[in-house]
Design a protein around this motif. Structure first.
Motif, short mmCIF file in Angstrom:
data_model
loop_
_atom_site.label_atom_id
_atom_site.label_comp_id
_atom_site.label_asym_id
_atom_site.label_seq_id
_atom_site.Cartn_x
_atom_site.Cartn_y
_atom_site.Cartn_z
N ASN A 280 30.52 -27.59 94.11
CA ASN A 280 30.47 -27.18 95.52
C ASN A 280 30.66 -25.67 95.60
OD1 ASN A 280 33.39 -26.61 95.65
ND2 ASN A 280 33.62 -28.84 95.55
N GLY A 281 30.34 -25.13 96.78
CA GLY A 281 30.42 -23.69 96.97
C GLY A 281 31.82 -23.13 96.87
N ARG A 282 32.79 -23.96 97.13
CA ARG A 282 34.19 -23.53 97.03
C ARG A 282 34.52 -23.12 95.60
NH1 ARG A 282 38.56 -24.42 100.31
NH2 ARG A 282 40.62 -24.36 99.33
N LEU A 283 34.00 -23.88 94.62
CA LEU A 283 34.26 -23.56 93.21
C LEU A 283 33.56 -22.27 92.80
CD1 LEU A 283 34.02 -27.13 91.62
CD2 LEU A 283 36.09 -25.80 92.13
N ASN A 284 32.36 -22.00 93.36
CA ASN A 284 31.70 -20.73 93.09
C ASN A 284 32.57 -19.57 93.55
OD1 ASN A 284 29.52 -22.83 93.25
ND2 ASN A 284 28.22 -21.08 92.75
N GLN A 285 33.14 -19.71 94.74
CA GLN A 285 34.01 -18.66 95.26
C GLN A 285 35.28 -18.51 94.42
OE1 GLN A 285 34.33 -18.22 99.70
NE2 GLN A 285 33.34 -20.23 99.68
N THR A 286 35.81 -19.64 93.97
CA THR A 286 37.02 -19.59 93.13
C THR A 286 36.75 -18.81 91.85
OG1 THR A 286 37.88 -21.69 93.98
CG2 THR A 286 38.67 -20.98 91.82
N CYS B 283 34.09 -14.35 101.90
CA CYS B 283 32.73 -14.62 101.40
C CYS B 283 32.09 -15.81 102.13
CB CYS B 283 32.78 -14.89 99.91
SG CYS B 283 31.27 -15.61 99.20
N ARG B 284 32.82 -16.92 102.19
CA ARG B 284 32.44 -18.13 102.92
C ARG B 284 31.10 -18.72 102.46
NH1 ARG B 284 34.32 -15.14 107.47
NH2 ARG B 284 32.23 -14.98 108.35
N TYR B 285 30.81 -18.63 101.18
CA TYR B 285 29.58 -19.26 100.68
C TYR B 285 29.68 -20.78 100.79
CZ TYR B 285 26.28 -21.29 97.39
OH TYR B 285 25.31 -22.08 96.81
N ASP B 286 28.63 -21.40 101.31
CA ASP B 286 28.55 -22.85 101.43
C ASP B 286 27.30 -23.33 100.72
OD1 ASP B 286 29.41 -25.48 102.82
OD2 ASP B 286 27.31 -25.27 103.41
N LYS B 287 27.49 -24.19 99.73
CA LYS B 287 26.37 -24.64 98.90
C LYS B 287 25.40 -25.52 99.68
CE LYS B 287 25.40 -27.28 94.68
NZ LYS B 287 26.00 -28.00 93.53
N THR B 288 25.91 -26.40 100.51
CA THR B 288 25.05 -27.35 101.23
C THR B 288 24.09 -26.65 102.18
OG1 THR B 288 26.81 -29.02 101.13
CG2 THR B 288 25.04 -29.37 102.74
N SER B 289 24.61 -25.69 102.93
CA SER B 289 23.76 -24.99 103.90
C SER B 289 23.15 -23.70 103.37
CB SER B 289 24.58 -24.67 105.16
OG SER B 289 25.68 -23.83 104.83
N LEU C 233 54.31 -15.39 88.95
CA LEU C 233 52.92 -15.72 88.60
C LEU C 233 52.21 -16.41 89.75
CD1 LEU C 233 53.31 -17.04 84.93
CD2 LEU C 233 52.82 -14.72 85.71
N ILE C 234 52.85 -17.42 90.32
CA ILE C 234 52.22 -18.20 91.37
C ILE C 234 51.96 -17.36 92.61
CG2 ILE C 234 52.54 -20.13 92.97
CD1 ILE C 234 51.93 -21.14 90.26
N ALA C 235 52.94 -16.57 93.01
CA ALA C 235 52.83 -15.82 94.27
C ALA C 235 51.56 -14.97 94.35
CB ALA C 235 54.08 -14.98 94.50
N PRO C 236 51.24 -14.14 93.34
CA PRO C 236 50.01 -13.35 93.44
C PRO C 236 48.74 -14.18 93.26
CG PRO C 236 51.27 -12.73 91.46
CD PRO C 236 52.07 -13.73 92.19
N LEU C 237 48.80 -15.20 92.39
CA LEU C 237 47.59 -15.97 92.11
C LEU C 237 47.23 -16.94 93.23
CD1 LEU C 237 48.04 -16.78 88.31
CD2 LEU C 237 46.18 -15.47 89.34
N ARG C 238 48.18 -17.27 94.08
CA ARG C 238 47.86 -18.21 95.16
C ARG C 238 46.92 -17.60 96.18
NH1 ARG C 238 53.38 -19.41 98.27
NH2 ARG C 238 52.42 -21.46 98.12
N HIS C 239 46.68 -16.27 96.10
CA HIS C 239 45.73 -15.62 97.00
C HIS C 239 44.31 -15.64 96.42
CE1 HIS C 239 48.93 -14.35 99.63
NE2 HIS C 239 49.58 -13.84 98.60
N VAL C 240 44.16 -16.08 95.18
CA VAL C 240 42.82 -16.30 94.64
C VAL C 240 42.19 -17.45 95.40
CG1 VAL C 240 41.50 -17.03 92.62
CG2 VAL C 240 43.40 -15.42 92.36
N TYR C 241 40.96 -17.28 95.81
CA TYR C 241 40.34 -18.26 96.72
C TYR C 241 40.25 -19.65 96.08
CZ TYR C 241 37.11 -20.62 99.80
OH TYR C 241 36.55 -21.53 100.66
N GLY C 242 40.66 -20.66 96.83
CA GLY C 242 40.38 -22.05 96.48
C GLY C 242 41.27 -22.67 95.43
N ILE C 243 42.37 -22.01 95.03
CA ILE C 243 43.26 -22.59 94.03
C ILE C 243 44.53 -23.06 94.72
CG2 ILE C 243 44.41 -22.27 91.82
CD1 ILE C 243 42.62 -19.95 91.23
N SER C 244 44.80 -24.34 94.65
CA SER C 244 45.98 -24.90 95.30
C SER C 244 47.22 -24.64 94.46
CB SER C 244 45.81 -26.40 95.50
OG SER C 244 45.76 -27.07 94.24
N ASP C 245 48.38 -24.76 95.09
CA ASP C 245 49.64 -24.61 94.36
C ASP C 245 49.73 -25.64 93.24
OD1 ASP C 245 50.44 -22.52 95.92
OD2 ASP C 245 51.71 -23.70 97.24
#
Length: 322
Positions: free
Chosen positions: A108-114, A81-87, A153-165
Motif C-alpha cells: 500500500n502507499g503507506r509503506l512507500n511513504q514509510t 506527502c500523502r501518496y495513495d496507491k489506490t487513487s 531511540l523511540i522518541a525521534p523515530l516515532r516521527h518517521v511516517y507510518g511506523i507504530s510504537d
C-alpha cells in the motif's frame, strides 16, 4: 527468546552489518520488518516474496537523480506527502508522474511513504550511519527513562511516517537484544523496550487489569502513555525476577514479561487467551485456563458500555498483580 532473536539476525547477517556499520543492509532489514503491520505475517511475507521491497540502493539511486518534487528534498520537507496507491494521488500531483516513490510495488502507499521517510531520516538525521546514531543516542542518555515519549531511540523515530510504537519496539528490541556482548548499552535498552499488540492489550482488558489500574483505554497510542499497558507491564516486571527462568537474564526484564504474555495468548504460542478461544461478545468460560480463578472475565466488545467489575477482595487483587 534471546537465542531465537540471535538466530534470526544471523540468518540475515544483521550481526555482521552492525559490526561493519553497514547501514544499507540494516536499513533493508528494518524496512522489511516495518512491512509486517496491518495484516497477518503470512500475507505480508507472501507479498514481499512476490514483489520485493524498497531497498536502500533503489531509493538512494532514485534520489540522486534530478528530483522535481519538493517533498523529497529532505526528511523534514517530506511531511505531508500523502501518496495513495489506490487513487494514484499525492499532495504534489503535478510531480507524481516523475516521482520515484510510487514506482516501488509495495502493499500500500503507506509503506512507500514509510520507506522514503525512514531513508530520509537515516540520511539527514543519522548521517547515513544507523549504528553510529544508535550509539550516540544511547550514550547521550545516562539512564533509560520509562515511557516512549522520552526513550532516546523511540522518541525521534516515532516521527518517521507510518511506523507504530508497537512495530518500532518489536523491531528495535530484536536488534538491541541480539547485539554482541561488546555493546552492553544496546542490550540494556532492548530489555526495557515493550511491544504492546492487540493480544497483550486484550489480555489486560479481559483479566480486569486495565479496570483495576484505573486507566482503561482502547488499543492504540494510549497503551504507551502514563498508566497504559506498557507501564503496567513494566511495573509487573519490577516484581518478577527473570533470572528464575534463565540465569543469564537481567533480574528485571520487561520485554521478557511482555513476550510471556504474548506467548500465553498467541495462536502460535500457548493459544489460550485470544479471539479463537473466546467469543469477544461474551465473558470467557474457558475453565481450563490456569488464570481462570483470578480473571475478571470481562468481555472485549462493547466494553465501554458495560460496567467495570471490581475484583472481589484484596487477596484476589494481590494475586492478579502477581
Amino acid at each position: 527468546m534471546i537465542d531465537d532473536i540471535k538466530a534470526d539476525l544471523d540468518a540475515h547477517n544483521i550481526q555482521q552489518a552492525i559490526e561493519q556499520r553497514n547501514t544499507p543492509r540494516l536499513f533493508d532489514w528494518l524496512v522489511t520488518n516495518f512491512s509486517y503491520q496491518g495484516v497477518s505475517d503470512a500475507v505480508a511475507r507472501s507479498y514481499l516474496d512476490k514483489h520485493g521491497n524498497a531497498s536502500w540502493s533503489a531509493i538512494q539511486g532514485a534520489l540522486q537523480q534530478n528530483v522535481p518534487c519538493p517533498r523529497l528534498r529532505s526528511y523534514r520537507s517530506f511531511h505531508g506527502c500523502r501518496y495513495d496507491k489506490t487513487s494514484s494521488t499525492c499532495s504534489e500531483p503535478e510531480h507524481i508522474e516523475l516521482c520515484s516513490l510510487p514506482k516501488h510495488k509495495l502493499r500500500n502507499g503507506r509503506l512507500n511513504q514509510t520507506a522514503y521517510s525512514f531513508f530520509l531520516f537515516v540520511r539527514d538525521i543519522a548521517n547515513n550511519d544507523l549504528v553510529g546514531w544508535i550509539d550516540k543516542q544511547l550514550a547521550s542518555s545516562t539512564s533509560f527513562p520509562q515511557g516512549f515519549d522520552r526513550d532516546p531511540l523511540i522518541a525521534p523515530l516515532r516521527h518517521v511516517y507510518g511506523i507504530s510504537d508497537k512495530i518500532l519496539a518489536m523491531t528495535l528490541s530484536s536488534v538491541l537484544l541480539g547485539a554482541s556482548s561488546d555493546r552492553p548499552r544496546w542490550f540494556q535498552a532492548g530489555v526495557d523496550m515493550i511491544a504492546i499488540d492487540t493480544l497483550v492489550h486484550n489480555f489486560m482488558h479481559r483479566t480486569g487489569i486495565l479496570a483495576e489500574s484505573g486507566r482503561p483505554h482502547t488499543y492504540g497510542v494510549e497503551c504507551y502513555r502514563e498508566g497504559g499497558c506498557a507501564e503496567l507491564v513494566r511495573c509487573v516486571a519490577g516484581n518478577i525476577n527473570a533470572q528464575q527462568f534463565n540465569s543469564s537474564f537481567p533480574m528485571i526484564f520487561p520485554r521478557f514479561i511482555q513476550h510471556a504474555i504474548w506467548r500465553f495468548c498467541s495462536a502460535g504460542g500457548l493459544n489460550i487467551c485470544n479471539g479463537n478461544r473466546i467469543d469477544d461478545r461474551a465473558e470467557c468460560d474457558f475453565r481450563y485456563c490456569h488464570l481462570f480463578s483470578l480473571c475478571s472475565h470481562l468481555r472485549l466488545k462493547h466494553a465501554s458500555k458495560q460496567p467495570l467489575r471490581p475484583l472481589d477482595d484484596a487477596n484476589t487483587r494481590a494475586k492478579l498483580q502477581k
